[in-house]
Design a protein around this motif. Structure first.
Motif, PDB file in Angstrom:
ATOM      1  N   ILE A 234      41.747  13.107  93.653  1.00 53.52           N
ATOM      2  CA  ILE A 234      42.040  13.114  92.222  1.00 53.52           C
ATOM      3  C   ILE A 234      41.558  11.820  91.558  1.00 53.52           C
ATOM      4  CG2 ILE A 234      43.927  13.007  90.539  1.00 53.52           C
ATOM      5  CD1 ILE A 234      45.437  14.983  92.387  1.00 53.52           C
ATOM      6  N   THR A 235      41.835  10.689  92.200  1.00 54.44           N
ATOM      7  CA  THR A 235      41.531   9.403  91.566  1.00 54.44           C
ATOM      8  C   THR A 235      40.069   8.987  91.700  1.00 54.44           C
ATOM      9  OG1 THR A 235      42.246   8.247  93.577  1.00 54.44           O
ATOM     10  CG2 THR A 235      43.888   8.560  91.826  1.00 54.44           C
ATOM     11  N   GLN A 236      39.363   9.527  92.711  1.00 52.94           N
ATOM     12  CA  GLN A 236      38.005   9.041  92.967  1.00 52.94           C
ATOM     13  C   GLN A 236      36.903  10.059  92.705  1.00 52.94           C
ATOM     14  OE1 GLN A 236      37.878   7.505  96.976  1.00 52.94           O
ATOM     15  NE2 GLN A 236      39.493   5.991  96.614  1.00 52.94           N
ATOM     16  N   GLN A 237      37.213  11.345  92.852  1.00 53.00           N
ATOM     17  CA  GLN A 237      36.140  12.336  92.838  1.00 53.00           C
ATOM     18  C   GLN A 237      36.252  13.388  91.736  1.00 53.00           C
ATOM     19  OE1 GLN A 237      33.640  12.196  94.975  1.00 53.00           O
ATOM     20  NE2 GLN A 237      34.385  10.656  96.419  1.00 53.00           N
ATOM     21  N   THR A 238      37.293  13.329  90.907  1.00 52.85           N
ATOM     22  CA  THR A 238      37.472  14.367  89.890  1.00 52.85           C
ATOM     23  C   THR A 238      37.763  13.748  88.530  1.00 52.85           C
ATOM     24  OG1 THR A 238      39.888  14.643  89.975  1.00 52.85           O
ATOM     25  CG2 THR A 238      38.608  15.723  91.699  1.00 52.85           C
ATOM     26  N   LEU A 240      40.357  14.979  86.909  1.00 54.89           N
ATOM     27  CA  LEU A 240      41.758  15.343  86.727  1.00 54.89           C
ATOM     28  C   LEU A 240      42.556  14.124  86.274  1.00 54.89           C
ATOM     29  CD1 LEU A 240      42.208  17.493  89.950  1.00 54.89           C
ATOM     30  CD2 LEU A 240      42.465  18.345  87.617  1.00 54.89           C
ATOM     31  N   PRO A 241      43.583  14.335  85.461  1.00 53.07           N
ATOM     32  CA  PRO A 241      44.426  13.202  85.042  1.00 53.07           C
ATOM     33  C   PRO A 241      45.151  12.596  86.248  1.00 53.07           C
ATOM     34  CG  PRO A 241      45.411  15.300  84.380  1.00 53.07           C
ATOM     35  CD  PRO A 241      44.034  15.617  84.858  1.00 53.07           C
ATOM     36  N   HIS A 242      45.278  11.277  86.257  1.00 47.74           N
ATOM     37  CA  HIS A 242      45.873  10.607  87.417  1.00 47.74           C
ATOM     38  C   HIS A 242      47.358  10.924  87.596  1.00 47.74           C
ATOM     39  CE1 HIS A 242      42.523   7.348  87.946  1.00 47.74           C
ATOM     40  NE2 HIS A 242      42.056   8.580  87.932  1.00 47.74           N
ATOM     41  N   TRP A 243      48.005  11.419  86.515  1.00 51.55           N
ATOM     42  CA  TRP A 243      49.407  11.792  86.683  1.00 51.55           C
ATOM     43  C   TRP A 243      49.571  12.984  87.612  1.00 51.55           C
ATOM     44  CZ3 TRP A 243      49.866  16.765  85.132  1.00 51.55           C
ATOM     45  CH2 TRP A 243      49.102  17.210  84.044  1.00 51.55           C
ATOM     46  N   MET A 244      48.460  13.654  87.941  1.00 56.07           N
ATOM     47  CA  MET A 244      48.536  14.754  88.897  1.00 56.07           C
ATOM     48  C   MET A 244      48.953  14.272  90.286  1.00 56.07           C
ATOM     49  SD  MET A 244      47.957  17.782  87.704  1.00 56.07           S
ATOM     50  CE  MET A 244      47.651  18.618  89.262  1.00 56.07           C
ATOM     51  N   VAL A 245      48.688  13.010  90.608  1.00 56.39           N
ATOM     52  CA  VAL A 245      49.068  12.488  91.928  1.00 56.39           C
ATOM     53  C   VAL A 245      50.580  12.541  92.101  1.00 56.39           C
ATOM     54  CG1 VAL A 245      49.075  10.449  93.425  1.00 56.39           C
ATOM     55  CG2 VAL A 245      47.032  11.014  92.098  1.00 56.39           C
ATOM     56  N   SER A 246      51.320  12.004  91.125  1.00 58.78           N
ATOM     57  CA  SER A 246      52.783  12.030  91.216  1.00 58.78           C
ATOM     58  C   SER A 246      53.319  13.444  91.035  1.00 58.78           C
ATOM     59  CB  SER A 246      53.399  11.089  90.177  1.00 58.78           C
ATOM     60  OG  SER A 246      52.966  11.426  88.873  1.00 58.78           O
ATOM     61  N   THR A 247      52.662  14.241  90.204  1.00 56.46           N
ATOM     62  CA  THR A 247      53.085  15.634  90.021  1.00 56.46           C
ATOM     63  C   THR A 247      52.985  16.411  91.318  1.00 56.46           C
ATOM     64  OG1 THR A 247      52.392  15.628  87.708  1.00 56.46           O
ATOM     65  CG2 THR A 247      52.628  17.778  88.755  1.00 56.46           C
ATOM     66  N   ASN A 248      51.887  16.220  92.029  1.00 59.08           N
ATOM     67  CA  ASN A 248      51.716  16.889  93.319  1.00 59.08           C
ATOM     68  C   ASN A 248      52.808  16.485  94.300  1.00 59.08           C
ATOM     69  OD1 ASN A 248      49.445  18.087  92.301  1.00 59.08           O
ATOM     70  ND2 ASN A 248      47.989  16.830  93.453  1.00 59.08           N
ATOM     71  N   TYR A 249      53.125  15.190  94.323  1.00 56.02           N
ATOM     72  CA  TYR A 249      54.155  14.693  95.247  1.00 56.02           C
ATOM     73  C   TYR A 249      55.512  15.319  94.934  1.00 56.02           C
ATOM     74  CZ  TYR A 249      57.492  11.502  97.427  1.00 56.02           C
ATOM     75  OH  TYR A 249      58.542  10.980  98.149  1.00 56.02           O
ATOM     76  N   VAL A 303      43.340  21.798  86.661  1.00 57.90           N
ATOM     77  CA  VAL A 303      44.741  21.415  86.893  1.00 57.90           C
ATOM     78  C   VAL A 303      45.491  22.572  87.550  1.00 57.90           C
ATOM     79  CG1 VAL A 303      46.930  20.840  85.766  1.00 57.90           C
ATOM     80  CG2 VAL A 303      44.814  19.713  85.034  1.00 57.90           C
ATOM     81  N   ALA A 304      45.293  23.774  87.024  1.00 59.24           N
ATOM     82  CA  ALA A 304      45.957  24.957  87.587  1.00 59.24           C
ATOM     83  C   ALA A 304      45.509  25.210  89.024  1.00 59.24           C
ATOM     84  CB  ALA A 304      45.664  26.175  86.715  1.00 59.24           C
ATOM     85  N   LEU A 305      44.216  25.036  89.281  1.00 58.46           N
ATOM     86  CA  LEU A 305      43.718  25.218  90.644  1.00 58.46           C
ATOM     87  C   LEU A 305      44.317  24.181  91.593  1.00 58.46           C
ATOM     88  CD1 LEU A 305      39.939  25.990  89.984  1.00 58.46           C
ATOM     89  CD2 LEU A 305      41.649  27.552  90.954  1.00 58.46           C
ATOM     90  N   MET A 306      44.470  22.932  91.120  1.00 62.02           N
ATOM     91  CA  MET A 306      45.064  21.906  91.966  1.00 62.02           C
ATOM     92  C   MET A 306      46.516  22.229  92.294  1.00 62.02           C
ATOM     93  SD  MET A 306      44.893  19.203  93.733  1.00 62.02           S
ATOM     94  CE  MET A 306      43.247  18.595  93.347  1.00 62.02           C
ATOM     95  N   LEU A 307      47.257  22.696  91.294  1.00 63.65           N
ATOM     96  CA  LEU A 307      48.654  23.070  91.540  1.00 63.65           C
ATOM     97  C   LEU A 307      48.733  24.237  92.522  1.00 63.65           C
ATOM     98  CD1 LEU A 307      50.133  22.782  87.930  1.00 63.65           C
ATOM     99  CD2 LEU A 307      50.449  21.198  89.847  1.00 63.65           C
TER     100      LEU A 307
END
Length: 414
Positions: A234-238, A240-249, A303-307
């Motif tokens: 998420i942080t290096q290759q896309t 996507l918003p970085h808040w997705m990292v904490s959302t995923n967790y 975002v939907a695909l990541m979720l």
């Protein structure tokens, strides 16, 4: 036989020990790097050296800790080990520099991975394999909640930004382990039954158990891929918003806590357990394939695909853990559960050591890296179909393999 185990019908106290143990460990794991850097003013290379030493120590110490418990008994071993771990964290909270921090972290590391299997053994001591699956699933859910709880106070310390606040977190972690020692001391003496276990565990000759552990090590890499891999991606290759990292967790933690025990139902049948390992591998492969599609585009579709990928890989984590644990117990001698569970848990330990490096390298190759993981996990799932359902010569393997229904007792619902 006491269906609640030899801990004298006190599963709630053991659940409490497991929850507190995970909470204290969560404080350390979520905060150690920041603490060493900010409170002790150590460089990143020194922080990596200390944490790496502690990690290697945790792998080396797991089996000796289990053998220690086999010899002196679960109750006594838990009290001694929790007290020793508390001392190591007191030492870490008072460390003045590199070498004192290294000594404290290395000592604590020797104990970190070995204590969890002892708590598991205390919970299921005296239970048959099929009766042990549900309590272990509940314990795993509690431990996941505990790890998340342990991470909460660290945010307060970082916000305060004071050295005393940093050291207080380590002191609080030590206090939690003192409480674990006190609770362990309150367990009935029946929990010391392990002191009679003096024979050799016969791990090397137990091929079926080692095969389950090896495939578990391969499949559980999906959990490292979900944690470390998703964050790096998420942080290096896309875009996507970085808040997705904490959302995923958060999403992963909530799903595991809520569904761990529910989805583990039925895994007391070795056939179902094997199917869970296969399903878990295929779900993980699907999640990796979906994640490969999130590297391009913007807006809500990626975002939907990541979720979706997180949901698939969380389901994989739950199924792999439940199925592999159950199959491992099938091939575990009752009298050596501490040693066997410690060996089984080393599968995840090895994954945490080798996984991040493999994942970092593979995801540098963009979507191809995710697809390579999808193929690897699918192959591991197919290989799980070959796992034996019962030890050679075991009585009645057909009934257990076919998942014959059994009566539910009050002990099962507890």
């Amino acid at each position: 036989m006491n269906r609640r185990g030899t801990a004298g019908g006190s599963p709630l106290r053991i659940y409490a020990v497991g929850l507190l143990d995970a909470t204290g460990l969560g404080m350390y794991l979520s905060f150690a790097a920041v603490y060493l850097n900010q409170a002790l003013d150590l460089s990143n290379s020194h922080v990596a050296l200390i944490l790496g030493t502690a990690g290697v120590g945790s792998l080396l110490g797991a089996i000796p800790v289990a053998r220690f418990a086999d010899r002196c008994g679960l109750r006594r071993a838990l009290v001694i080990l929790f007290a020793a771990r508390a001392l190591s964290y007191v030492g870490l909270s008072m460390a003045a520099g590199l070498w004192t921090a290294m000594a404290a972290a290395a000592f604590g590391g020797l104990l970190n991975r070995g204590i969890g299997p002892l708590v598991q053994t205390a919970l299921i001591d005296g239970l048959r394999h099929e009766d042990a699956v549900a309590p272990l699933a509940r314990l795993r859910a509690l431990r996941n909640a505990g790890m998340a709880l342990g991470a909460l106070p660290t945010g307060v310390a970082v916000a305060v930004g004071d050295e005393l606040a940093y050291r207080a977190i380590m002191g609080a972690s030590a206090t939690v382990f003192v409480l674990c020692a006190v609770l362990s001391w309150s367990l009935p003496r029946a929990a010391s039954s392990g002191a009679r276990r003096l024979g050799k565990p016969g791990l090397v000759g137990n091929g079926p158990f080692l095969r389950v552990t090896a495939l578990y090590s391969a499949l559980i890499l999906s959990a490292i891929l979900l944690g470390t891999g998703m964050a790096l991606w998420i942080t290096q290759q896309t875009d996507l918003p970085h808040w997705m990292v904490s959302t995923n967790y958060v999403l992963n933690t909530v799903l595991v806590v809520v569904f761990q025990a529910r989805l583990a139902r039925g895994s007391e049948s070795p056939l179902t357990a094997r199917r869970m390992m296969v399903a878990g591998g295929l779900l993980a492969a699907g999640g990796a394939a979906v994640a490969s599609l999130t590297g391009r585009g913007d807006g809500w579709p990626p975002v939907a695909l990541m979720l979706l990928a997180v949901v698939l890989m969380t389901g994989a984590e739950i199924y792999v853990m439940a199925g592999a644990t159950s199959l491992a117990l099938v091939h575990t001698p009752q009298e050596h559960r501490s040693t066997y569970l410690a060996t089984f848990n080393l599968g995840f330990g090895v994954a945490t050591v080798v996984g991040p490096s493999l994942i970092s390298i593979s995801l540098d190759h963009d979507a191809a890296g995710w697809l390579a993981w999808a193929v690897f996990l699918a192959l591991a799932a197919v290989a799980s179909l070959t796992l034996p359902l019962a030890p050679p010569g075991a009585d009645g393997p057909r009934r257990k393999a076919e998942g014959a229904p059994r009566r539910t007792t009050e002990g099962d619902r507890a």
